[in-house]
Design a protein around this motif. Structure first.
Motif, PDB file in Angstrom:
ATOM      1  N   SER A 189       4.697 -21.642  13.348  1.00 53.83           N
ATOM      2  CA  SER A 189       3.836 -22.534  12.568  1.00 53.83           C
ATOM      3  C   SER A 189       2.883 -21.770  11.650  1.00 53.83           C
ATOM      4  N   ALA A 190       2.749 -20.460  11.869  1.00 50.61           N
ATOM      5  CA  ALA A 190       1.832 -19.648  11.056  1.00 50.61           C
ATOM      6  C   ALA A 190       2.570 -18.863   9.975  1.00 50.61           C
ATOM      7  N   ALA A 191       3.796 -19.263   9.660  1.00 48.59           N
ATOM      8  CA  ALA A 191       4.610 -18.499   8.709  1.00 48.59           C
ATOM      9  C   ALA A 191       3.936 -18.358   7.353  1.00 48.59           C
ATOM     10  N   ALA A 192       3.343 -19.432   6.846  1.00 50.64           N
ATOM     11  CA  ALA A 192       2.703 -19.377   5.526  1.00 50.64           C
ATOM     12  C   ALA A 192       1.504 -18.436   5.542  1.00 50.64           C
ATOM     13  N   ALA A 193       0.694 -18.524   6.585  1.00 48.08           N
ATOM     14  CA  ALA A 193      -0.471 -17.638   6.698  1.00 48.08           C
ATOM     15  C   ALA A 193      -0.039 -16.187   6.854  1.00 48.08           C
ATOM     16  N   ARG A 194       1.068 -15.965   7.566  1.00 43.80           N
ATOM     17  CA  ARG A 194       1.566 -14.595   7.753  1.00 43.80           C
ATOM     18  C   ARG A 194       2.021 -14.006   6.426  1.00 43.80           C
ATOM     19  N   GLU A 195       2.757 -14.788   5.631  1.00 44.33           N
ATOM     20  CA  GLU A 195       3.221 -14.300   4.339  1.00 44.33           C
ATOM     21  C   GLU A 195       2.052 -14.029   3.394  1.00 44.33           C
ATOM     22  N   GLU A 196       1.040 -14.879   3.463  1.00 43.13           N
ATOM     23  CA  GLU A 196      -0.144 -14.667   2.626  1.00 43.13           C
ATOM     24  C   GLU A 196      -0.848 -13.372   3.015  1.00 43.13           C
ATOM     25  N   TRP A 197      -0.909 -13.118   4.318  1.00 43.99           N
ATOM     26  CA  TRP A 197      -1.547 -11.886   4.794  1.00 43.99           C
ATOM     27  C   TRP A 197      -0.752 -10.657   4.362  1.00 43.99           C
ATOM     28  N   TYR A 198       0.577 -10.740   4.482  1.00 43.99           N
ATOM     29  CA  TYR A 198       1.430  -9.633   4.037  1.00 43.99           C
ATOM     30  C   TYR A 198       1.223  -9.361   2.547  1.00 43.99           C
ATOM     31  N   SER A 199       1.172 -10.428   1.753  1.00 39.62           N
ATOM     32  CA  SER A 199       1.002 -10.282   0.312  1.00 39.62           C
ATOM     33  C   SER A 199      -0.332  -9.626  -0.014  1.00 39.62           C
ATOM     34  N   HIS A 200      -1.392 -10.072   0.679  1.00 39.06           N
ATOM     35  CA  HIS A 200      -2.709  -9.474   0.461  1.00 39.06           C
ATOM     36  C   HIS A 200      -2.684  -7.984   0.806  1.00 39.06           C
ATOM     37  N   LEU A 201      -2.024  -7.646   1.890  1.00 41.08           N
ATOM     38  CA  LEU A 201      -1.944  -6.245   2.319  1.00 41.08           C
ATOM     39  C   LEU A 201      -1.221  -5.410   1.262  1.00 41.08           C
ATOM     40  N   GLU A 202      -0.118  -5.949   0.775  1.00 37.59           N
ATOM     41  CA  GLU A 202       0.691  -5.207  -0.190  1.00 37.59           C
ATOM     42  C   GLU A 202      -0.032  -5.019  -1.519  1.00 37.59           C
ATOM     43  N   LEU A 203      -0.736  -6.048  -1.966  1.00 33.76           N
ATOM     44  CA  LEU A 203      -1.365  -5.993  -3.283  1.00 33.76           C
ATOM     45  C   LEU A 203      -2.717  -5.301  -3.289  1.00 33.76           C
ATOM     46  N   ASN A 204      -3.461  -5.413  -2.189  1.00 33.12           N
ATOM     47  CA  ASN A 204      -4.853  -4.958  -2.206  1.00 33.12           C
ATOM     48  C   ASN A 204      -5.162  -3.768  -1.309  1.00 33.12           C
ATOM     49  N   VAL A 205      -4.330  -3.543  -0.306  1.00 33.87           N
ATOM     50  CA  VAL A 205      -4.642  -2.483   0.653  1.00 33.87           C
ATOM     51  C   VAL A 205      -3.791  -1.237   0.444  1.00 33.87           C
ATOM     52  N   LEU A 206      -2.481  -1.422   0.357  1.00 32.35           N
ATOM     53  CA  LEU A 206      -1.597  -0.257   0.246  1.00 32.35           C
ATOM     54  C   LEU A 206      -1.886   0.606  -0.977  1.00 32.35           C
ATOM     55  N   PRO A 207      -2.116   0.019  -2.188  1.00 30.27           N
ATOM     56  CA  PRO A 207      -2.417   0.881  -3.344  1.00 30.27           C
ATOM     57  C   PRO A 207      -3.662   1.731  -3.124  1.00 30.27           C
ATOM     58  N   GLY A 208      -4.677   1.152  -2.496  1.00 29.57           N
ATOM     59  CA  GLY A 208      -5.903   1.907  -2.253  1.00 29.57           C
ATOM     60  C   GLY A 208      -5.697   3.058  -1.286  1.00 29.57           C
ATOM     61  N   LEU A 209      -4.747   2.898  -0.372  1.00 31.62           N
ATOM     62  CA  LEU A 209      -4.443   3.958   0.594  1.00 31.62           C
ATOM     63  C   LEU A 209      -3.379   4.917   0.076  1.00 31.62           C
ATOM     64  N   GLU A 210      -2.874   4.628  -1.140  1.00 28.47           N
ATOM     65  CA  GLU A 210      -1.816   5.432  -1.760  1.00 28.47           C
ATOM     66  C   GLU A 210      -0.576   5.503  -0.869  1.00 28.47           C
ATOM     67  N   LEU A 211      -0.244   4.368  -0.262  1.00 26.83           N
ATOM     68  CA  LEU A 211       0.946   4.277   0.575  1.00 26.83           C
ATOM     69  C   LEU A 211       1.992   3.422  -0.122  1.00 26.83           C
ATOM     70  N   LYS A 212       3.245   3.838  -0.057  1.00 26.71           N
ATOM     71  CA  LYS A 212       4.327   3.058  -0.639  1.00 26.71           C
ATOM     72  C   LYS A 212       4.871   2.041   0.356  1.00 26.71           C
TER      73      LYS A 212
END
Length: 271
Positions: free
Chosen positions: A7-30
């Motif tokens: 039931s949390a699939a939408a929230a999970r995808e939103e969290w993944y997207s936020h991580l990919e767009l806002n966190v990984l670039p700052g950590l310089e991780l691919k």
């Protein structure tokens, strides 16, 4: 834990997207590998399948896992969680040991109550109502009893004797009269049943019923506790007792083995 349910699939995808767009670039991780907490709890016990019972700060989660994959449709969630038990216990201490809370100047009373709850509260091995002969949550009646097995505990800066009050927070976890989701035992059984049904979805006949029963039993032999509140002494043994008691009252459940493993504390409990 909150994001693994179907039931949390939408929230999970939103969290993944936020991580990919806002966190990984700052950590310089691919790339980054994410592993859910339920699987980590099982791995800490050398398991890849089982049922994780996590008593979190605001909610309780029961997560069935098979072969490293969470059965999302069978995840159970119930509120409140450990913080509500801490608040309840703080109220009990305010009634039974007000002097200890008053003399504590360094920490708020909820912090003191949490430490005492996790380190000194215990779980009665069977239903407390059967031992007392009345509803244990009749606070005045329970605390007025003189037959409590007392134990000394450091409450704030002062040692004090704790009686029946130290068993009440855990008892609330198994009380299925005041919670629509039932007690821990009800949530675990429901998760195991639903997971077995989901895994064998579409199967029919006697063999399918046998297979579902085998899957349920396989999950119930791998129950892992998690969270700071789960550190209360005796919780695993009591959950095992309640599960076996419930199974004995269900068809084909009498001989179902139950194994509950001791807590794996995630993130240090309540923080």
């Amino acid at each position: 834990f909150r994001l693994v349910a179907a039931s949390a699939a939408a929230a999970r995808e939103e969290w993944y997207s936020h991580l990919e767009l806002n966190v990984l670039p700052g950590l310089e991780l691919k790339k980054i590998c994410l592993t859910d907490s339920a699987n980590l709890c099982l791995l800490a016990n050398g398991l890849t399948s089982g049922v994780v019972v996590h008593i979190g700060l605001d909610a309780i989660f029961v997560v069935p896992v098979r072969g490293g994959t969470v059965v999302g449709r069978a995840v159970q969630e119930s509120s409140p969680g450990g913080h509500a038990l801490t608040t309840y216990f703080a109220d009990l201490l305010q009634q039974t040991a007000p002097h200890a809370l008053v003399t504590t100047s360094r920490w708020p009373r909820e912090v003191v109550a949490r430490k005492v709850k996790e380190h000194d509260c215990e779980v009665w091995p069977t239903r407390l109502s059967e031992r007392l002969g009345h509803n244990p949550f009749d606070r005045d009646r329970t605390l007025a009893r003189t037959d409590a097995p007392t134990a000394r505990a450091m409450v704030g800066d002062t040692y004090t004797a704790l009686g029946w009050e130290r068993f009440l927070p855990a008892e609330a976890l198994f009380d299925n009269r005041s919670n629509d989701d039932g007690g821990l035992q009800d949530m675990v059984l429901r998760a195991a049943e639903q997971a077995a049904d989901e895994i064998e979805r579409g199967a029919r006949g006697v063999d399918a019923d046998r297979r579902r029963r085998e899957l349920r039993e396989a999950l119930l032999t791998r129950v892992v506790l998690s969270g700071g509140t789960a550190a209360m002494s005796g919780l695993g043994a009591r959950l095992k007792h309640e599960l076996e008691r419930a199974l004995a009252q269900t068809p084909n459940g009498t001989n179902t083995p139950v194994v509950v493993r001791e807590p794996v504390v995630v993130a240090g409990g309540e923080q």
